[in-house]
Design an enzyme around this catalytic site. Structure first.
Site, PDB file in Angstrom:
ATOM      1  N   CYS A   1       6.089  28.105  11.613  1.00  0.00           N
ATOM      2  CA  CYS A   1       6.948  27.932  10.433  1.00  0.00           C
ATOM      3  C   CYS A   1       6.920  29.189   9.567  1.00  0.00           C
ATOM      4  O   CYS A   1       7.936  29.570   9.007  1.00  0.00           O
ATOM      5  CB  CYS A   1       6.528  26.709   9.634  1.00  0.00           C
ATOM      6  SG  CYS A   1       4.798  26.719   9.169  1.00  0.00           S
TER       7      CYS A   1
ATOM      8  N   GLY B   1      13.657  16.633   7.073  1.00  0.00           N
ATOM      9  CA  GLY B   1      13.164  16.530   5.694  1.00  0.00           C
ATOM     10  C   GLY B   1      14.212  15.921   4.763  1.00  0.00           C
ATOM     11  O   GLY B   1      13.893  15.088   3.902  1.00  0.00           O
TER      12      GLY B   1
ATOM     13  N   GLY C   1       8.004  19.413   9.098  1.00  0.00           N
ATOM     14  CA  GLY C   1       8.927  19.458  10.232  1.00  0.00           C
ATOM     15  C   GLY C   1      10.181  20.197   9.832  1.00  0.00           C
ATOM     16  O   GLY C   1      10.162  21.032   8.915  1.00  0.00           O
ATOM     17  N   SER C   2      11.266  19.890  10.485  1.00  0.00           N
ATOM     18  CA  SER C   2      12.486  20.659  10.251  1.00  0.00           C
ATOM     19  C   SER C   2      13.155  20.262   8.927  1.00  0.00           C
ATOM     20  O   SER C   2      12.950  19.148   8.424  1.00  0.00           O
ATOM     21  CB  SER C   2      13.460  20.442  11.402  1.00  0.00           C
ATOM     22  OG  SER C   2      13.846  19.084  11.435  1.00  0.00           O
ATOM     23  N   THR C   3      13.966  21.156   8.422  1.00  0.00           N
ATOM     24  CA  THR C   3      14.671  20.908   7.157  1.00  0.00           C
ATOM     25  C   THR C   3      15.614  19.708   7.301  1.00  0.00           C
ATOM     26  O   THR C   3      15.705  18.870   6.395  1.00  0.00           O
ATOM     27  CB  THR C   3      15.463  22.172   6.769  1.00  0.00           C
ATOM     28  OG1 THR C   3      14.531  23.256   6.702  1.00  0.00           O
ATOM     29  CG2 THR C   3      16.154  22.017   5.420  1.00  0.00           C
ATOM     30  N   ALA C   4      16.274  19.612   8.469  1.00  0.00           N
ATOM     31  CA  ALA C   4      17.233  18.514   8.675  1.00  0.00           C
ATOM     32  C   ALA C   4      16.522  17.164   8.566  1.00  0.00           C
ATOM     33  O   ALA C   4      17.016  16.241   7.891  1.00  0.00           O
ATOM     34  CB  ALA C   4      17.896  18.664  10.041  1.00  0.00           C
TER      35      ALA C   4
ATOM     36  N   GLU D   1       7.385  19.944   3.777  1.00  0.00           N
ATOM     37  CA  GLU D   1       7.000  21.264   4.304  1.00  0.00           C
ATOM     38  C   GLU D   1       7.943  21.525   5.470  1.00  0.00           C
ATOM     39  O   GLU D   1       7.741  21.014   6.569  1.00  0.00           O
ATOM     40  CB  GLU D   1       5.543  21.248   4.790  1.00  0.00           C
ATOM     41  CG  GLU D   1       4.505  20.951   3.716  1.00  0.00           C
ATOM     42  CD  GLU D   1       4.276  22.115   2.775  1.00  0.00           C
ATOM     43  OE1 GLU D   1       4.751  23.228   3.051  1.00  0.00           O
ATOM     44  OE2 GLU D   1       3.629  21.902   1.739  1.00  0.00           O
TER      45      GLU D   1
HETATM   46  P1  NAD Z   1      11.160  17.560  13.463  1.00  0.00           P
HETATM   47  O1  NAD Z   1      11.785  17.519  12.122  1.00  0.00           O
HETATM   48  O2  NAD Z   1      12.017  17.397  14.645  1.00  0.00           O
HETATM   49  O3  NAD Z   1      10.045  16.441  13.597  1.00  0.00           O
HETATM   50  C1  NAD Z   1       8.925  16.375  12.731  1.00  0.00           C
HETATM   51  C2  NAD Z   1       8.398  14.951  12.692  1.00  0.00           C
HETATM   52  O4  NAD Z   1       9.354  14.112  12.047  1.00  0.00           O
HETATM   53  C3  NAD Z   1       8.133  14.347  14.058  1.00  0.00           C
HETATM   54  O5  NAD Z   1       6.926  13.623  13.997  1.00  0.00           O
HETATM   55  C4  NAD Z   1       9.324  13.418  14.239  1.00  0.00           C
HETATM   56  O6  NAD Z   1       9.070  12.330  15.095  1.00  0.00           O
HETATM   57  C5  NAD Z   1       9.552  12.943  12.827  1.00  0.00           C
HETATM   58  N1  NAD Z   1      10.909  12.437  12.539  1.00  0.00           N
HETATM   59  C6  NAD Z   1      12.080  12.766  13.140  1.00  0.00           C
HETATM   60  N2  NAD Z   1      13.109  12.104  12.556  1.00  0.00           N
HETATM   61  C7  NAD Z   1      12.575  11.343  11.572  1.00  0.00           C
HETATM   62  C8  NAD Z   1      13.129  10.458  10.596  1.00  0.00           C
HETATM   63  N3  NAD Z   1      14.432  10.223  10.528  1.00  0.00           N
HETATM   64  N4  NAD Z   1      12.288   9.870   9.728  1.00  0.00           N
HETATM   65  C9  NAD Z   1      10.962  10.121   9.760  1.00  0.00           C
HETATM   66  N5  NAD Z   1      10.379  10.942  10.661  1.00  0.00           N
HETATM   67  C10 NAD Z   1      11.177  11.559  11.554  1.00  0.00           C
HETATM   68  O7  NAD Z   1      10.361  18.936  13.528  1.00  0.00           O
HETATM   69  P2  NAD Z   1       9.545  19.558  14.743  1.00  0.00           P
HETATM   70  O8  NAD Z   1      10.489  20.078  15.756  1.00  0.00           O
HETATM   71  O9  NAD Z   1       8.470  18.626  15.184  1.00  0.00           O
HETATM   72  O10 NAD Z   1       8.799  20.785  14.042  1.00  0.00           O
HETATM   73  C11 NAD Z   1       9.343  22.073  13.947  1.00  0.00           C
HETATM   74  C12 NAD Z   1       9.820  22.343  12.549  1.00  0.00           C
HETATM   75  O11 NAD Z   1       8.720  22.156  11.655  1.00  0.00           O
HETATM   76  C13 NAD Z   1      10.274  23.764  12.317  1.00  0.00           C
HETATM   77  O12 NAD Z   1      11.436  23.757  11.534  1.00  0.00           O
HETATM   78  C14 NAD Z   1       9.115  24.394  11.552  1.00  0.00           C
HETATM   79  O13 NAD Z   1       9.482  25.482  10.748  1.00  0.00           O
HETATM   80  C15 NAD Z   1       8.655  23.240  10.747  1.00  0.00           C
HETATM   81  N6  NAD Z   1       7.274  23.417  10.290  1.00  0.00           N
HETATM   82  C16 NAD Z   1       7.051  23.630   8.960  1.00  0.00           C
HETATM   83  C17 NAD Z   1       5.765  23.830   8.506  1.00  0.00           C
HETATM   84  C18 NAD Z   1       5.488  24.054   7.046  1.00  0.00           C
HETATM   85  O14 NAD Z   1       4.335  23.985   6.668  1.00  0.00           O
HETATM   86  N7  NAD Z   1       6.473  24.297   6.208  1.00  0.00           N
HETATM   87  C19 NAD Z   1       4.699  23.819   9.415  1.00  0.00           C
HETATM   88  C20 NAD Z   1       4.964  23.607  10.750  1.00  0.00           C
HETATM   89  C21 NAD Z   1       6.266  23.403  11.186  1.00  0.00           C
END
Ligand code: NAD
Length: 498
Positions: free
Chosen positions: A277, A226, A221-224, A243
């Site tokens: 991503c 993560g 998911g997003s860096t923030a 990731e």
């Molecule tokens: P996001 O970070 O908003 O959410 C990802 C997941 O994390 C969701 O299931 C969300 O419910 C969960 N989440 C949110 N806050 C949390 C917390 N505090 N604790 C635990 N879980 C929490 O990201 P998104 O908008 O769903 O995805 C888009 C991002 O993902 C983009 O930045 C993209 O580049 C990245 N991405 C990376 C890869 C990679 O392989 N590096 C692949 C796909 C997407």
């Protein structure tokens, strides 16, 4: 006497999954609470023991059957992906096919990568038989994003399962239906124990999973987010794979196949509405081919159209809040001297963003520095490839990258500070199951896919077995001066050469 009042039935909180093209409610899902998540992890712990006891062959057979179900019901899976993300069916199929490839690879190769291996014991310890094997961690929590709701979580789930772990999976709140579909299909072929479970909800449910005592968290998911997950996981010393996002560059050298580079850029930047991503966000082009390249990119991009009909090239922006980010990046780029040679702020609608190609954008603009995650791309002219490499690497991210060059592809690829690089083709590394996938810097750390992906979900277990009593005892108090002198002589012979 007052009668005992029955407890009020707990009202379960729910959320809706929406079609991003129409806002139609597709289905309603529970918001799982901390207690629900802890119960799932407790069940997973028991399931993990059983799953481990099946051994590599037993697990490979079940993964093979799961893969078969996914393949035979591919059309159904693609429809669920399309409904929840808005992406064209063909794109849903592409990510699903790659996911199936990973299930096949992980199941087939787990024994070879993780099974018992002999290691040389060395001359000093030659009486020992040294082996290493990779044991499952136990329960892995997988937290996924919405942009590739099949390919991305399967990159963790599949490898964790093949390594012998049980998995508790929380898909994105935008794609719970895809998550449910994948988990249901697995449970059809593994009905005995809850080896792969689904939990649904928002960030809080994900946070509950991080704190539920799992043996590893695989987050995409997003860096923030993560960063938040890593901080929370530190409380219990739970290891994490992160990731995260990217700002992937393409380098186009003076000897590149400009036509192929333009085609790859257009696909990498605009497919899936730029919500990839490892999508192309920035391009650095040698000045000798810059104008030709820009002209080709613009001509190809003009042919594309965002929409939800069958002929549309890509779909809506899945997450409504991203529209504001995309508009801000384009506006900032133009305000700071950049030019939109196609699209611009007018290309940003309520749901759809038409292709936008930006040139002459300063390197410190948001459109060059932050992840846009929309169908936009910046193209910059460089005097040579050293400048291209320096600019490409001048970012906090480091996920993927692409190089177009006839003579210097390998050299330039090695110099790029990213986890993966494709040479003369777009994003090819993502389709090769044996290659590790993951980033550096703000793009995260740890690897999924390939051997590295299997090992990410296992712990090494080193075993030294004494085969015979050594003629000289090194680890015993009765060790005498003669032994020490012999050891000193031996080490000099072995390592003392000038
Ligand atoms: P996001 O970070 O908003 O959410 C990802 C997941 O994390 C969701 O299931 C969300 O419910 C969960 N989440 C949110 N806050 C949390 C917390 N505090 N604790 C635990 N879980 C929490 O990201 P998104 O908008 O769903 O995805 C888009 C991002 O993902 C983009 O930045 C993209 O580049 C990245 N991405 C990376 C890869 C990679 O392989 N590096 C692949 C796909 C997407």
């Amino acid at each position: 006497m007052t009668a005992v009042q029955p407890k009020p039935a707990t009202v379960r909180e729910t959320f809706d999954s929406l079609d991003p093209a129409t806002d139609e409610v597709l289905a309603t899902y529970p918001v799982h609470t901390r207690e629900d998540v802890e119960a799932a992890v407790a069940q997973a712990r028991d399931a993990a023991l059983w799953w481990d006891s099946l051994g590599f062959a037993g697990r490979a057979e079940r993964l093979r059957r799961w893969k078969g179900v996914l393949t035979r019901r591919l059309a159904q899976l693609c429809q669920v992906v399309r409904d929840e993300t808005g992406k064209p069916i063909a794109d849903a199929q592409l990510e699903s096919v790659l996911g199936i490839e990973h299930i096949a690879w992980a199941g087939r190769n787990a024994r070879k990568v993780l099974g018992k291996q002999r290691r040389p014991a060395g001359l000093l310890m030659s009486n020992q038989a040294a082996t290493v094997e990779y044991q499952p961690l136990g329960v892995v929590g997988v937290i996924g994003p919405w942009n590739y709701p099949v390919f991305t979580p399967l990159g963790s789930i599949t490898y964790a399962l093949a390594a012998g772990n049980a998995v508790v999976f929380k898909p994105s709140e935008y794609t719970p239906g895809v998550g449910r579909w994948l988990v249901d299909a697995f449970n059809e072929v593994v009905p005995e124990k809850p080896v792969l479970q689904l939990i649904t909800g928002f960030g809080e449910t994900g946070a509950a999973l991080v704190g539920a005592g799992v043996d590893k968290i695989a987050f995409t998911g997003s860096t923030a987010t993560g960063k938040k997950i890593m901080a929370a996981a530190a409380e219990t010393l739970t290891p994490v794979v992160i990731e995260a996002g990217g700002k992937d560059p393409v380098l186009v050298d003076e000897d590149a196949d400009v036509e192929a580079a333009a085609d790859a850029t257009v696909w990498g930047a605009f497919s899936n509405s730029g919500q990839t991503c490892v999508g192309v966000e920035r391009v650095y082009v040698h000045e000798r081919v810059h104008d030709e390249f820009v002209a080709k990119v613009v001509a190809k991009s003009r042919e594309l159209r965002a929409g939800s009909d069958a002929e549309a090239s890509y779909g809506p922006v899945t997450m409504p809040s991203q529209i504001g980010v995309i508009r801000r990046h384009i506006a900032d780029a133009i305000a700071r001297g950049g030019r939109a040679v196609l699209g611009g702020t007018d290309a940003v609608g309520d749901r759809y963003v038409q292709p936008t190609v930006l040139v002459e954008v300063p390197e410190d603009a948001d459109a060059v520095r932050e992840e846009t995650f929309g169908p936009t791309v910046t193209i910059a002219k460089v005097a040579d490839m050293d400048e291209a490499v320096a600019k490409a690497n001048d970012t906090s991210y480091g996920l993927g990258s692409t190089v177009f060059s006839k003579r210097r592809g390998m050299e330039l690829a090695r110099r790029l500070r990213t986890g993966m690089t494709a040479i003369n083709a777009p994003l090819s590394f993502a389709g090769i199951a044996s290659l590790p996938f993951g980033g550096v810097g703000d793009s995260g750390f740890g690897r999924i896919h390939g051997q590295e992906g299997l090992r990410e979900f296992a712990r090494s277990k080193a075993i030294a077995r004494q085969r015979f009593t050594p003629p000289i005892a090194l680890t015993s108090f009765p060790r005498n001066e003669k032994t020490d002198a012999l050891v000193a002589k031996l080490v000099t012979v072995l390592h003392g050469k000038r």
